[in-house]
Scaffold this motif. Structure first.
Motif, PDB file in Angstrom:
ATOM      1  N   MET A  21      68.845 -13.331 -61.399  1.00 50.55           N
ATOM      2  CA  MET A  21      69.020 -13.904 -60.062  1.00 50.55           C
ATOM      3  C   MET A  21      67.817 -14.743 -59.666  1.00 50.55           C
ATOM      4  O   MET A  21      66.793 -14.755 -60.356  1.00 50.55           O
ATOM      5  N   TYR A  22      67.942 -15.445 -58.560  1.00 52.95           N
ATOM      6  CA  TYR A  22      66.830 -16.222 -58.018  1.00 52.95           C
ATOM      7  C   TYR A  22      66.583 -15.778 -56.571  1.00 52.95           C
ATOM      8  O   TYR A  22      67.502 -15.366 -55.860  1.00 52.95           O
ATOM      9  N   ILE A  23      65.335 -15.854 -56.151  1.00 53.99           N
ATOM     10  CA  ILE A  23      64.975 -15.459 -54.790  1.00 53.99           C
ATOM     11  C   ILE A  23      65.321 -16.600 -53.835  1.00 53.99           C
ATOM     12  O   ILE A  23      64.820 -17.716 -53.968  1.00 53.99           O
ATOM     13  N   ALA A  24      66.184 -16.306 -52.870  1.00 51.37           N
ATOM     14  CA  ALA A  24      66.624 -17.331 -51.919  1.00 51.37           C
ATOM     15  C   ALA A  24      65.802 -17.310 -50.628  1.00 51.37           C
ATOM     16  O   ALA A  24      65.428 -18.353 -50.089  1.00 51.37           O
ATOM     17  N   ASP A  25      65.533 -16.127 -50.112  1.00 52.22           N
ATOM     18  CA  ASP A  25      64.733 -15.976 -48.896  1.00 52.22           C
ATOM     19  C   ASP A  25      63.778 -14.811 -49.103  1.00 52.22           C
ATOM     20  O   ASP A  25      63.799 -14.163 -50.145  1.00 52.22           O
ATOM     21  N   HIS A  26      62.936 -14.537 -48.118  1.00 54.62           N
ATOM     22  CA  HIS A  26      61.931 -13.474 -48.267  1.00 54.62           C
ATOM     23  C   HIS A  26      61.838 -12.694 -46.966  1.00 54.62           C
ATOM     24  O   HIS A  26      61.665 -13.279 -45.897  1.00 54.62           O
ATOM     25  N   ILE A  27      61.932 -11.372 -47.075  1.00 54.68           N
ATOM     26  CA  ILE A  27      61.995 -10.521 -45.897  1.00 54.68           C
ATOM     27  C   ILE A  27      60.769 -10.667 -44.990  1.00 54.68           C
ATOM     28  O   ILE A  27      60.860 -10.505 -43.771  1.00 54.68           O
ATOM     29  N   GLU A  28      59.615 -11.017 -45.576  1.00 52.40           N
ATOM     30  CA  GLU A  28      58.389 -11.161 -44.791  1.00 52.40           C
ATOM     31  C   GLU A  28      58.005 -12.625 -44.560  1.00 52.40           C
ATOM     32  O   GLU A  28      57.592 -12.994 -43.456  1.00 52.40           O
ATOM     33  N   LYS A  29      58.134 -13.461 -45.584  1.00 53.52           N
ATOM     34  CA  LYS A  29      57.654 -14.838 -45.491  1.00 53.52           C
ATOM     35  C   LYS A  29      58.651 -15.787 -44.834  1.00 53.52           C
ATOM     36  O   LYS A  29      58.270 -16.634 -44.025  1.00 53.52           O
ATOM     37  N   ASN A  30      59.912 -15.704 -45.231  1.00 54.18           N
ATOM     38  CA  ASN A  30      60.947 -16.549 -44.643  1.00 54.18           C
ATOM     39  C   ASN A  30      62.270 -15.775 -44.620  1.00 54.18           C
ATOM     40  O   ASN A  30      63.076 -15.895 -45.534  1.00 54.18           O
ATOM     41  N   PRO A  31      62.454 -14.932 -43.595  1.00 50.36           N
ATOM     42  CA  PRO A  31      63.646 -14.080 -43.517  1.00 50.36           C
ATOM     43  C   PRO A  31      64.937 -14.884 -43.542  1.00 50.36           C
ATOM     44  O   PRO A  31      64.956 -16.089 -43.255  1.00 50.36           O
ATOM     45  N   PHE A  32      66.024 -14.183 -43.894  1.00 50.35           N
ATOM     46  CA  PHE A  32      67.354 -14.799 -43.970  1.00 50.35           C
ATOM     47  C   PHE A  32      67.663 -15.550 -42.669  1.00 50.35           C
ATOM     48  O   PHE A  32      67.506 -15.017 -41.584  1.00 50.35           O
ATOM     49  N   GLY A  33      68.079 -16.809 -42.793  1.00 50.65           N
ATOM     50  CA  GLY A  33      68.400 -17.631 -41.631  1.00 50.65           C
ATOM     51  C   GLY A  33      67.272 -18.539 -41.189  1.00 50.65           C
ATOM     52  O   GLY A  33      67.479 -19.434 -40.367  1.00 50.65           O
ATOM     53  N   THR A  34      66.061 -18.351 -41.741  1.00 52.97           N
ATOM     54  CA  THR A  34      64.918 -19.196 -41.405  1.00 52.97           C
ATOM     55  C   THR A  34      65.104 -20.585 -42.004  1.00 52.97           C
ATOM     56  O   THR A  34      65.568 -20.727 -43.137  1.00 52.97           O
ATOM     57  N   LEU A  35      64.741 -21.605 -41.244  1.00 52.87           N
ATOM     58  CA  LEU A  35      64.798 -22.966 -41.770  1.00 52.87           C
ATOM     59  C   LEU A  35      63.726 -23.144 -42.843  1.00 52.87           C
ATOM     60  O   LEU A  35      62.565 -22.787 -42.641  1.00 52.87           O
ATOM     61  N   LEU A  36      64.121 -23.674 -43.983  1.00 48.04           N
ATOM     62  CA  LEU A  36      63.202 -23.858 -45.102  1.00 48.04           C
ATOM     63  C   LEU A  36      62.663 -25.281 -45.137  1.00 48.04           C
ATOM     64  O   LEU A  36      63.375 -26.227 -44.791  1.00 48.04           O
ATOM     65  N   ASP A  37      61.414 -25.435 -45.573  1.00 43.89           N
ATOM     66  CA  ASP A  37      60.887 -26.796 -45.702  1.00 43.89           C
ATOM     67  C   ASP A  37      61.454 -27.449 -46.957  1.00 43.89           C
ATOM     68  O   ASP A  37      62.057 -26.792 -47.809  1.00 43.89           O
ATOM     69  N   ASP A  38      61.260 -28.741 -47.082  1.00 44.12           N
ATOM     70  CA  ASP A  38      61.890 -29.505 -48.164  1.00 44.12           C
ATOM     71  C   ASP A  38      61.439 -29.049 -49.543  1.00 44.12           C
ATOM     72  O   ASP A  38      62.235 -29.038 -50.488  1.00 44.12           O
TER      73      ASP A  38
END
Length: 223
Positions: free
Chosen positions: A184-201
């Protein structure tokens, strides 16, 4: 329920290798898709791709495969991250912990785990030796909200991957005597960028690259 209604294909159409993914990821493998009641299916060289419409029937889907010639089950997809890991990192699951029950997560009962097939995982890593994989444990969770309650516990048990299918699929595959692994690949991070957080480019580009690269490696592996 009739197999063909469930899968949109007959049991004798299923190949030796089955790749399990979510509905959005099936396009990474093929644009020729059949639509069953609970899954989408597609045939590629030497494998049948089965895409879950809902993860709550993941176990049933694997048990149905007992009617087929399937021998190897590979779980592919995005998952949450925890600890020293980042979005876009590619992982190989060692142990999948069972936190599937919301009630058990809420009350904090003891959790067991099931180990992936070492031979299948090692063969995949060996074939892709130039790629960087992180070998870690996963937690198959029954709640997104309660994940933060377990951050320290995840770290204590070397759990860097959080998903909603791994231990379900592993247990069902073991029950019917099949080999199983998860890449699998890591899509979001519970501490750094939780699910639903806008990601930078930059993160978006890394995620897109990881999805395509890992899916291609799996297709090459089953060949």
């Amino acid at each position: 329920m009739n197999f063909k209604d469930f899968f949109a294909i007959s049991p004798n159409s299923v190949q030796k290798n089955c790749i399990i993914c979510n509905s959005l990821d099936i396009a990474l493998f093929s644009d020729q898709v059949k639509n069953g009641l609970f899954v989408k299916t597609s045939e590629i060289e030497n494998a049948t791709v089965i895409a879950l419409k809902n993860n709550f029937l993941a176990g049933d889907i694997i048990l149905y495969l007992k009617q087929t010639q399937c021998e190897n089950i590979i779980l592919f997809g995005g998952c949450g991250g925890c600890g020293d890991i980042n979005s876009g990192d590619m992982i190989v699951v060692d142990k999948a912990y069972n936190l599937e029950s919301f009630s058990k997560m809420l009350t904090g009962k003891d959790f067991d785990y099931i180990e992936a097939d070492k031979k299948l995982s090692e063969e995949f890593c060996k074939q892709n030796g130039n790629e960087k994989f992180i070998k870690t444990n996963s937690a198959c969770v029954g709640s997104l909200l309660l994940e933060s309650k377990y951050i320290n516990w995840f770290k204590e048990n070397n759990i860097c991957a959080l998903d909603m299918e791994s231990s379900i699929i592993f247990c069902a595959a073991k029950e019917i005597g099949m080999s199983f692994a998860a890449f699998m690949y890591i899509a979001d991070h519970i501490e750094k960028n939780p699910f639903g957080t806008l990601l930078d480019d930059n993160v978006k580009m890394k995620l897109a690259s990881a999805r395509k690269k890992l899916s291609k490696m799996i297709m090459d592996f089953v060949k």
